[in-house]
Scaffold this active site. Structure first.
Site, PDB file in Angstrom:
ATOM      1  CG  PHE A 162      -7.389  -2.601   5.754  1.00 18.10           C
ATOM      2  CD1 PHE A 162      -8.017  -1.546   5.123  1.00 18.10           C
ATOM      3  CD2 PHE A 162      -6.390  -3.279   5.079  1.00 18.10           C
ATOM      4  CE1 PHE A 162      -7.645  -1.156   3.828  1.00 18.10           C
ATOM      5  CE2 PHE A 162      -6.014  -2.904   3.790  1.00 18.10           C
ATOM      6  CZ  PHE A 162      -6.651  -1.841   3.175  1.00 18.10           C
ATOM      7  CG  ASP A 247      -6.694 -10.729   6.010  1.00 19.67           C
ATOM      8  OD1 ASP A 247      -5.521 -10.941   5.639  1.00 19.67           O
ATOM      9  OD2 ASP A 247      -7.350  -9.744   5.637  1.00 19.67           O
ATOM     10  CE  LYS A 276      -0.685  -5.953   2.541  1.00 21.08           C
ATOM     11  NZ  LYS A 276      -0.755  -5.093   1.336  1.00 21.08           N
TER      12      LYS A 276
END
Length: 424
Positions: A162, A247, A276
């Site tokens: 994801f 990531d 984030k």
């Protein structure tokens, strides 16, 4: 009373059980469902305030937030230090575009480069933008530096991945919810099984420029790589002249008990993709960090973003890096994560099939014969705890790193009560 003390004083109130949404809450829910696109399926709670590890709904009821914005809120809701920084910058300058220099981007870029150990950073906004940027950088590096034939660059990705929701990114997902009815997709990606070093080695040919991976697959249910896999991946990428692109949007910035999840294996990727928590839960901030031989392929006019590197984002991001530099939050995640791991494992065999924990981040597989993950989250909501399910029967927990041991116990006790009630 301090922020965490206030949370402890409210444990009994939070655990008492959430009522049916009030009229006010229902009005907010109905308006959202009527006018906002239905790309999410939220739990029936309407939040209006937050403080530390806690949030408050429109009726004044408090909940322990154990999702923390998918790790965007590592420092909790409305962290005072970051709020002071943001307020100060809001009064001075918020946006210039990269057509001009501003006095916040340079210090932020220097600090983040120092934190990552890389030569430079390329600031963006959302995590998906950072992933797209890393893909572009990898492809151009492949053509300019590695000498891949024009138009043939390939990026290897992994099953269960994801990395975001853009058309390019969902094109290499294996989740039907992400892919159905959204094609055709961008070519140039090959997916291999997560954690399978032999499959990766077999997939590398002269067109491969990068391996894009998550050191912990968060959306997949906090899936950990096999022992030694990241070190093997590092060696493989070095030997085959392929960029190792990590990531760390969810896993990085102290969530796993180290600054980066790759640190657990003493591995340094060629490219960090960050987001984030880099914005402290206040502002969208993301970045790609790499050395000059990689990011140097980006030249004026070849990539950009109106908001990327804006003064407000840079000021907040700089303060986040300063907070991480102390090591305090990494240590909190490590210590609290050990407690969370120990307590959650008490539930294995009592409605829980498996538990995976890395720092203050856990994936809990609920026995599907007992309930779905969504039903477990609804049960937790009634007990004053907010969490999120994924892939049917798995529940993810990622409390803010400012949580206390008492609040970790509250989380596990609430889950145990949900399971016990279901078992009758």
């Amino acid at each position: 009373m301090d922020r965490n003390g206030e949370g402890r004083a409210s444990l009994g109130h939070a655990a008492a059980g959430a009522p049916t949404p009030s009229r006010t809450a229902r009005e907010h829910i109905e308006r959202t469902e009527r006018f906002a696109a239905r790309n999410y399926h939220p739990l029936p709670v309407v939040l209006s305030g937050g403080d530390g590890a806690w949030v408050t709904d429109v009726d004044g009821r408090r909940y322990l937030d154990c999702l923390a914005g998918y790790s965007a809120l590592n420092f909790g809701h409305c962290p005072p230090r970051l709020l002071r920084c943001a307020h100060e910058q809001l009064d001075r300058l918020t946006l210039t575009s990269r057509a001009f220099y501003n006095d916040q981007l340079g210090p932020f870029a220097e600090a983040l480069a120092g934190l990552t150990g890389k030569d430079r950073v390329l600031p963006m906004n959302s995590g998906a933008e950072a992933v797209e940027t890393a893909i572009k950088v990898s492809r151009k590096w492949g053509y300019v530096t590695k000498g891949v034939e024009a138009g043939r660059a390939t990026v290897l990705t992994m099953s269960g991945n994801f990395h975001g929701r853009t058309t390019t990114i969902v094109g290499f997902s294996d989740d039907p919810l992400a892919t159905d009815d959204y094609g055709p997709f961008t070519p140039g990606f090959t997916r291999v099984p997560y954690g399978d070093i032999r499959a990766l080695a077999d997939a590398i040919d002269d067109t491969v420029v990068a391996v894009l991976f998550e050191p912990v697959q968060g959306e997949g249910g906090v899936v950990l790589p096999p022992p030694g896999f990241l070190r093997e991946l590092r060696e493989l990428c070095t030997r085959r002249d392929v960029l190792m692109v990590a990531d760390e949007i969810q896993s990085g910035l102290a969530r796993t008990g180290r600054t980066f999840a790759c640190d657990h294996d003493e591995v340094v990727p060629d490219v960090y993709v960050l987001g984030k928590a880099l914005g402290g839960g206040l502002h969208p901030v993301s970045a790609v960090a790499a050395d000059d031989d990689v990011l140097g392929v980006i030249t004026p006019g070849t990539h950009g973003s109106t908001f990327g590197g804006n003064p407000l984002a840079a000021a907040i991001g700089h303060e986040v890096v300063a907070m991480l530099a102390t090591g305090e939050y990494q240590e909190r995640a490590r210590v609290l994560g050990e407690r969370l791991d120990t307590r959650l494992r008490e539930l294995v065999g009592a409605g829980v099939l498996a538990v995976r924990v890395r720092g203050l981040w856990a994936g809990v597989d609920i026995d599907p014969a007992l309930m779905t993950g969504r039903e477990a989250c609804e049960g937790l909501l009634r007990r004053g705890v907010l969490a999120k399910d994924t892939h049917g029967s798995t529940v993810r927990f990622a409390p803010a790193l400012v949580a206390t041991e008492d609040e970790i116990d509250l989380l596990v006790d609430a889950l145990g009560d949900v399971l016990a009630t279901a078992r009758g």
